[in-house]
Design a protein around this motif. Structure first.
Motif, PDB file in Angstrom:
ATOM      1  N   HIS A  74       0.815  -1.217   0.000  1.00 36.15           N
ATOM      2  CA  HIS A  74       0.000   0.000   0.000  1.00 36.15           C
ATOM      3  C   HIS A  74       0.853   1.274   0.000  1.00 36.15           C
ATOM      4  O   HIS A  74       0.354   2.359  -0.272  1.00 36.15           O
ATOM      5  CB  HIS A  74      -0.964  -0.007   1.197  1.00 36.15           C
ATOM      6  N   LEU A  75       2.154   1.140   0.280  1.00 39.73           N
ATOM      7  CA  LEU A  75       3.062   2.282   0.299  1.00 39.73           C
ATOM      8  C   LEU A  75       3.904   2.407  -0.972  1.00 39.73           C
ATOM      9  O   LEU A  75       4.759   3.297  -1.069  1.00 39.73           O
ATOM     10  CB  LEU A  75       3.995   2.201   1.514  1.00 39.73           C
ATOM     11  N   ALA A  76       3.678   1.520  -1.926  1.00 34.68           N
ATOM     12  CA  ALA A  76       4.437   1.576  -3.183  1.00 34.68           C
ATOM     13  C   ALA A  76       4.209   2.918  -3.868  1.00 34.68           C
ATOM     14  O   ALA A  76       3.155   3.542  -3.709  1.00 34.68           O
ATOM     15  CB  ALA A  76       4.004   0.437  -4.107  1.00 34.68           C
ATOM     16  N   GLU A  77       5.204   3.354  -4.620  1.00 34.14           N
ATOM     17  CA  GLU A  77       5.121   4.637  -5.334  1.00 34.14           C
ATOM     18  C   GLU A  77       3.927   4.658  -6.287  1.00 34.14           C
ATOM     19  O   GLU A  77       3.257   5.673  -6.421  1.00 34.14           O
ATOM     20  CB  GLU A  77       6.422   4.882  -6.103  1.00 34.14           C
ATOM     21  N   GLU A  78       3.661   3.515  -6.938  1.00 34.42           N
ATOM     22  CA  GLU A  78       2.522   3.379  -7.838  1.00 34.42           C
ATOM     23  C   GLU A  78       1.724   2.154  -7.401  1.00 34.42           C
ATOM     24  O   GLU A  78       2.249   1.284  -6.724  1.00 34.42           O
ATOM     25  CB  GLU A  78       3.012   3.167  -9.277  1.00 34.42           C
TER      26      GLU A  78
ATOM     27  N   ALA B 209       5.832  -0.877 -12.646  1.00 37.12           N
ATOM     28  CA  ALA B 209       5.598  -0.515 -11.240  1.00 37.12           C
ATOM     29  C   ALA B 209       5.820  -1.710 -10.332  1.00 37.12           C
ATOM     30  O   ALA B 209       6.427  -1.583  -9.257  1.00 37.12           O
ATOM     31  CB  ALA B 209       4.180   0.040 -11.075  1.00 37.12           C
ATOM     32  N   ASP B 210       5.339  -2.890 -10.753  1.00 35.26           N
ATOM     33  CA  ASP B 210       5.525  -4.098  -9.940  1.00 35.26           C
ATOM     34  C   ASP B 210       7.009  -4.402  -9.756  1.00 35.26           C
ATOM     35  O   ASP B 210       7.462  -4.708  -8.653  1.00 35.26           O
ATOM     36  CB  ASP B 210       4.835  -5.304 -10.588  1.00 35.26           C
TER      37      ASP B 210
ATOM     38  N   PRO C  32      18.641   4.677  -4.774  1.00 32.16           N
ATOM     39  CA  PRO C  32      17.796   4.956  -5.943  1.00 32.16           C
ATOM     40  C   PRO C  32      16.692   3.923  -6.184  1.00 32.16           C
ATOM     41  O   PRO C  32      15.530   4.308  -6.384  1.00 32.16           O
ATOM     42  CB  PRO C  32      18.807   5.019  -7.099  1.00 32.16           C
ATOM     43  N   PRO C  33      16.983   2.603  -6.151  1.00 37.12           N
ATOM     44  CA  PRO C  33      15.873   1.676  -6.400  1.00 37.12           C
ATOM     45  C   PRO C  33      14.826   1.653  -5.289  1.00 37.12           C
ATOM     46  O   PRO C  33      13.634   1.496  -5.574  1.00 37.12           O
ATOM     47  CB  PRO C  33      16.545   0.308  -6.559  1.00 37.12           C
TER      48      PRO C  33
ATOM     49  N   GLY D  90      10.799   2.755  -5.968  1.00 37.73           N
ATOM     50  CA  GLY D  90       9.696   1.818  -5.797  1.00 37.73           C
ATOM     51  C   GLY D  90       8.861   2.019  -4.553  1.00 37.73           C
ATOM     52  O   GLY D  90       7.672   1.688  -4.538  1.00 37.73           O
ATOM     53  N   CYS D  91       9.498   2.568  -3.496  1.00 38.32           N
ATOM     54  CA  CYS D  91       8.776   2.753  -2.232  1.00 38.32           C
ATOM     55  C   CYS D  91       9.419   3.904  -1.450  1.00 38.32           C
ATOM     56  O   CYS D  91      10.176   3.682  -0.500  1.00 38.32           O
ATOM     57  CB  CYS D  91       8.792   1.459  -1.416  1.00 38.32           C
TER      58      CYS D  91
END
Length: 192
Positions: A48-52, A123-124, A164-165, A169-170
């Protein structure tokens, strides 16, 4: 049925791939199967906290297959520098062999997930990569920098490799981790 049994027995070998960080409170190094299980649950809890918006079931499946190639290649510490292109080529050959135990219609989707994770373009995949990069650092934070100190890994290398990664992503996870890493630096938990 034998193809499926052969596949899962081949996957059992992932339990024998030793990593560079120790589980909390244990005097042994974790294995790649434990790592995959742990990050799959971390991803499910943080989705639920993922960037997308992400598809949690795809992310979990991606994380369960992302290190399967290490059965043939072994593990390389995430903070290593150089040699990644050769390593990923070897892992690709390994996952083709391992997923090849399955009928084509069953193995191909696993291979596609592995490739998507490696490309890091969806996104995944970005979220899965964020969680994968975070876990070794989270264990190091819990273990007073155990593998950083043992392997001479400096603060700057950790931040450059995982920042960066994770942030892509989060971002909420990176916002939590960066101050923790800075405290660890102040406490001398990094290598030279």
């Amino acid at each position: 049925m034998q193809a499926y049994v052969d596949f899962v027995m081949e996957l059992d070998r992932l339990k024998g791939v030793t990593r560079k960080v120790k589980p909390i409170g244990l005097d042994r190094y974790e294995n790649s199967a434990e790592h995959s299980w742990q990050i799959a649950l971390l991803a499910a809890s943080l989705a639920h906290l993922a960037e997308e918006k992400v598809d949690v079931s795809r992310v979990v499946a991606m994380l369960l297959v992302h290190d399967v190639g290490e059965i043939d290649t072994g593990d390389a510490i995430v903070f290593a520098e150089g040699g990644w292109e050769e390593r990923k080529a070897a892992e690709y050959e390994a996952v083709k062999r391992i997923f090849g135990h399955l009928p084509e219609d069953r193995g191909a989707p696993f291979l596609a997930l592995w490739r998507e994770f490696e490309a890091g373009e969806t996104a995944d995949a970005r979220f899965a990569n964020a969680v994968d990069r975070a876990m070794p650092a989270l264990l190091n934070l819990a273990n007073h920098g155990q593998s950083w100190r043992e392997n001479g890994i400096a603060f700057e290398r950790v931040v450059a490799r995982i920042g960066p990664p994770i942030n892509a992503g989060c971002p909420a996870l990176w916002a939590y981790m960066l101050p923790q890493l800075e405290i660890a630096r102040e406490q001398g938990w990094f290598g030279a």
